[in-house]
Design a protein around this motif. Structure first.
Motif, short mmCIF file in Angstrom:
data_model
loop_
_atom_site.label_atom_id
_atom_site.label_comp_id
_atom_site.label_asym_id
_atom_site.label_seq_id
_atom_site.Cartn_x
_atom_site.Cartn_y
_atom_site.Cartn_z
N ASP A 286 5.86 14.93 -4.24
CA ASP A 286 5.02 15.60 -3.24
C ASP A 286 3.62 15.90 -3.75
OD1 ASP A 286 6.18 15.81 -0.72
OD2 ASP A 286 7.52 17.42 -1.34
N GLU A 287 3.46 16.09 -5.04
CA GLU A 287 2.13 16.34 -5.59
C GLU A 287 1.24 15.12 -5.40
OE1 GLU A 287 -0.02 17.77 -9.77
OE2 GLU A 287 2.15 17.43 -9.69
N VAL A 288 1.82 13.94 -5.62
CA VAL A 288 1.06 12.70 -5.40
C VAL A 288 0.80 12.50 -3.91
CG1 VAL A 288 1.10 10.19 -5.66
CG2 VAL A 288 1.99 11.66 -7.48
N ASN A 289 1.80 12.77 -3.08
CA ASN A 289 1.62 12.65 -1.64
C ASN A 289 0.43 13.48 -1.16
OD1 ASN A 289 3.85 10.97 -1.23
ND2 ASN A 289 5.25 12.69 -0.99
N SER A 290 0.31 14.69 -1.70
CA SER A 290 -0.77 15.58 -1.27
C SER A 290 -2.14 15.04 -1.62
CB SER A 290 -0.58 16.97 -1.91
OG SER A 290 0.62 17.57 -1.47
N VAL A 291 -2.25 14.36 -2.76
CA VAL A 291 -3.52 13.76 -3.16
C VAL A 291 -3.86 12.57 -2.27
CG1 VAL A 291 -4.73 12.54 -5.01
CG2 VAL A 291 -3.30 14.52 -5.54
N VAL A 292 -2.87 11.72 -2.01
CA VAL A 292 -3.11 10.54 -1.17
C VAL A 292 -3.45 10.96 0.26
CG1 VAL A 292 -2.08 8.42 -0.25
CG2 VAL A 292 -1.60 9.13 -2.61
N ASP A 293 -2.87 12.04 0.73
CA ASP A 293 -3.17 12.54 2.08
C ASP A 293 -4.67 12.74 2.30
OD1 ASP A 293 -0.48 12.61 2.60
OD2 ASP A 293 -0.28 14.79 2.40
N LYS A 294 -5.40 13.05 1.23
CA LYS A 294 -6.83 13.36 1.33
C LYS A 294 -7.71 12.12 1.19
CE LYS A 294 -6.21 18.03 -0.57
NZ LYS A 294 -4.73 17.95 -0.72
N MET A 295 -7.09 10.95 1.01
CA MET A 295 -7.84 9.72 0.83
C MET A 295 -7.93 8.94 2.15
SD MET A 295 -6.03 8.60 -2.78
CE MET A 295 -6.99 7.09 -2.93
N ILE B 89 -6.63 7.67 -9.68
CA ILE B 89 -5.59 7.27 -8.74
C ILE B 89 -6.11 6.29 -7.69
CG2 ILE B 89 -5.95 9.24 -7.20
CD1 ILE B 89 -2.90 9.28 -6.75
N SER B 90 -7.40 6.40 -7.33
CA SER B 90 -7.94 5.54 -6.29
C SER B 90 -7.98 4.07 -6.68
CB SER B 90 -9.35 6.00 -5.90
OG SER B 90 -10.22 5.95 -7.01
N GLN B 91 -7.78 3.76 -7.96
CA GLN B 91 -7.72 2.37 -8.39
C GLN B 91 -6.34 1.75 -8.17
OE1 GLN B 91 -9.64 3.41 -12.37
NE2 GLN B 91 -10.47 1.36 -12.03
N GLY B 92 -5.41 2.56 -7.74
CA GLY B 92 -4.07 2.04 -7.45
C GLY B 92 -3.03 2.61 -8.39
N ILE B 93 -1.78 2.50 -7.99
CA ILE B 93 -0.68 3.00 -8.80
C ILE B 93 0.47 2.00 -8.80
CG2 ILE B 93 -1.17 5.47 -8.58
CD1 ILE B 93 0.67 5.61 -6.24
N ALA B 94 1.28 2.08 -9.83
CA ALA B 94 2.49 1.27 -9.93
C ALA B 94 3.70 2.20 -9.91
CB ALA B 94 2.50 0.44 -11.22
N GLY B 95 4.71 1.83 -9.13
CA GLY B 95 5.91 2.64 -9.02
C GLY B 95 7.11 1.91 -9.60
N PHE B 96 7.90 2.61 -10.41
CA PHE B 96 9.06 2.03 -11.07
C PHE B 96 10.32 2.78 -10.67
CE2 PHE B 96 5.38 1.17 -13.58
CZ PHE B 96 5.57 -0.10 -14.10
N ILE C 219 0.86 -1.18 0.00
CA ILE C 219 0.00 0.00 0.00
C ILE C 219 0.90 1.24 0.00
CG2 ILE C 219 -1.91 -1.14 1.20
CD1 ILE C 219 -0.99 0.48 3.73
N PHE C 220 0.35 2.34 -0.44
CA PHE C 220 1.08 3.60 -0.38
C PHE C 220 1.37 3.90 1.09
CE2 PHE C 220 1.92 8.09 -0.84
CZ PHE C 220 2.44 8.21 -2.13
N PRO C 221 2.62 4.24 1.42
CA PRO C 221 2.96 4.45 2.84
C PRO C 221 2.38 5.75 3.39
CG PRO C 221 4.83 4.97 1.44
CD PRO C 221 3.78 4.39 0.53
N GLY C 222 2.12 5.74 4.68
CA GLY C 222 1.74 6.96 5.37
C GLY C 222 2.97 7.70 5.86
N TYR C 223 2.75 8.77 6.59
CA TYR C 223 3.87 9.59 7.04
C TYR C 223 3.84 9.74 8.56
CZ TYR C 223 0.22 13.21 7.20
OH TYR C 223 -0.92 13.90 7.46
N TYR C 224 4.96 10.14 9.11
CA TYR C 224 5.05 10.44 10.53
C TYR C 224 5.92 11.67 10.72
CZ TYR C 224 9.21 7.47 9.89
OH TYR C 224 10.38 6.89 9.43
N THR C 225 5.93 12.19 11.91
CA THR C 225 6.53 13.49 12.15
C THR C 225 8.01 13.55 11.78
OG1 THR C 225 6.93 15.21 13.82
CG2 THR C 225 6.98 12.93 14.58
N GLY C 226 8.37 14.58 11.04
CA GLY C 226 9.76 14.83 10.71
C GLY C 226 10.27 14.18 9.45
#
Length: 349
Positions: free
Chosen positions: A271-280, A325-332, A228-235
């Motif tokens: 970071d643009e993708v991170n910002s979108v996932v943050d809202k999901m 994007i909500s259907q998933g993404i592949a990273g290379f 799954i797309f990872p979440g974030y933590y402080t710092g």
């Protein structure tokens, strides 16, 4: 390919490196490897582009041979993806170095991937040998396609173990749910290289293994993971950790014993993708609402992951698995590894 005399002169410097190059000799060694490997850039760029096209076509085609992920996704082995009709021969012409060709130097090249800290949440024993590391963790489907190239030869590295681990959607690592009791009210550090960081959470749930796993590369130097797309933590910026073991042993309990370790690194996301996932959902349930951007990553890890000359790009190239994007993404991504190096396999804090 790199001249054997040059490689021999550089290995003693790089084999002892435990972090990014710091001495003038180590920096010069890494720069020399990068410069000597640039002539393979077109070949590795073609290698990654072919992987991306082939896998995307297979994933969206609904093949019946791959793992069932709840959507029409079939992930065939690379023996199928690199058949003659794909127009690619990964064992010969596709990876053949072309000294006269020109290409942009980015993460799809044979540039040495910088070594950065593994962090405090690695488990030296107990990482399962598997390609689906998600278990029951909820989150955005993420398929990873990771190539490993030996910068000494500019050829794929077969049967090297790629070990990855990451935080879940709310920024926690398996086995480390809570802070030390005396640090429950600790505040993130303000200022300095450790800005935003808290003390590491102790390992208290030794049975947890979610979002951890390792698998060897195939004959084309590629390994695929389902996560799954990872979440974030402080710092910290949003990231995934990795280690690469050219020498390793599978154990009867389904885990492995790591032998010689050639690389410790981290992967990142735009970071643009991170910002979108943050809202999901379930990322919106993260109690921390202010994600650290890549350029503000603590300990300069994102910056260090680019190398001393900024020639390596540690950010995944992403493709949608469906129309949204909500259907998933592949990273290379492709890592250029010094296959003869040996680095320490334990975090020193």
């Amino acid at each position: 390919m790199l001249p054997s005399l040059l490689v021999a002169s550089l290995l003693p410097l790089l084999a002892t490196a435990h972090s990014k190059p710091t001495t003038p000799e180590e920096i010069d060694a890494q720069r020399a490897l990068q410069v000597a490997a640039y002539h393979c850039a077109p070949a590795v760029a073609a290698y990654t582009a072919q992987r991306k096209r082939a896998w995307a076509q297979k994933a969206l085609g609904g093949s019946e041979t791959g793992p069932k992920l709840g959507i029409q996704t079939g992930l065939e082995g690379y023996e199928d993806l690199f058949k003659d009709d794909t127009g690619a021969d990964a064992s010969s012409s596709l990876m053949e170095c072309t000294p006269t060709a020109e290409a942009e130097i980015d993460n799809n090249t044979c540039v040495l991937t910088p070594v950065v800290t593994e962090g405090p949440y690695y488990h030296k024993q107990g990482h399962p040998l598997r390609t689906n590391i998600a278990e029951l963790q909820p989150g955005l489907l993420l398929l990873l396609d990771i190539g490993v190239i030996d910068v000494e030869t500019c050829t794929p590295m077969e049967n090297v173990l790629v070990d990855i681990w990451q935080a879940n959607a709310t920024g926690h690592y398996a086995g480390h749910p809570l802070p030390h009791p005396h640090l429950v009210d600790e505040k993130p550090q303000v200022g300095g290289k450790r800005s935003g960081l808290l003390s590491a959470y102790p390992r208290t749930k030794h049975e947890e293994t979610w979002l951890r796993g390792a698998w060897p590369t195939n004959a084309n130097g590629v390994v695929q993971f389902i996560t799954i797309f990872p979440g974030y933590y402080t710092g910290r910026a949003t990231h995934i950790h990795t280690k690469v073991f050219p020498e390793w042993t599978a154990l009867p309990n389904g885990t492995f014993d790591g032998g010689r370790l050639s690389h410790v690194g981290q992967f990142f996301f735009d970071d643009e993708v991170n910002s979108v996932v943050d809202k999901m959902h379930p990322y919106t349930t993260n109690p921390l609402k202010d994600r650290t951007r890549n350029w503000r990553d603590s300990l300069n890890i994102f910056e260090d992951s680019h190398g001393p000359e900024g020639q390596y790009n540690p950010v995944f190239r992403l493709e949608f698995l469906g129309g949204v994007i909500s259907q998933g993404i592949a990273g290379f991504i492709t890592m250029g590894i010094n296959g003869s190096a040996s680095v320490d396999n334990w975090w020193k804090g």
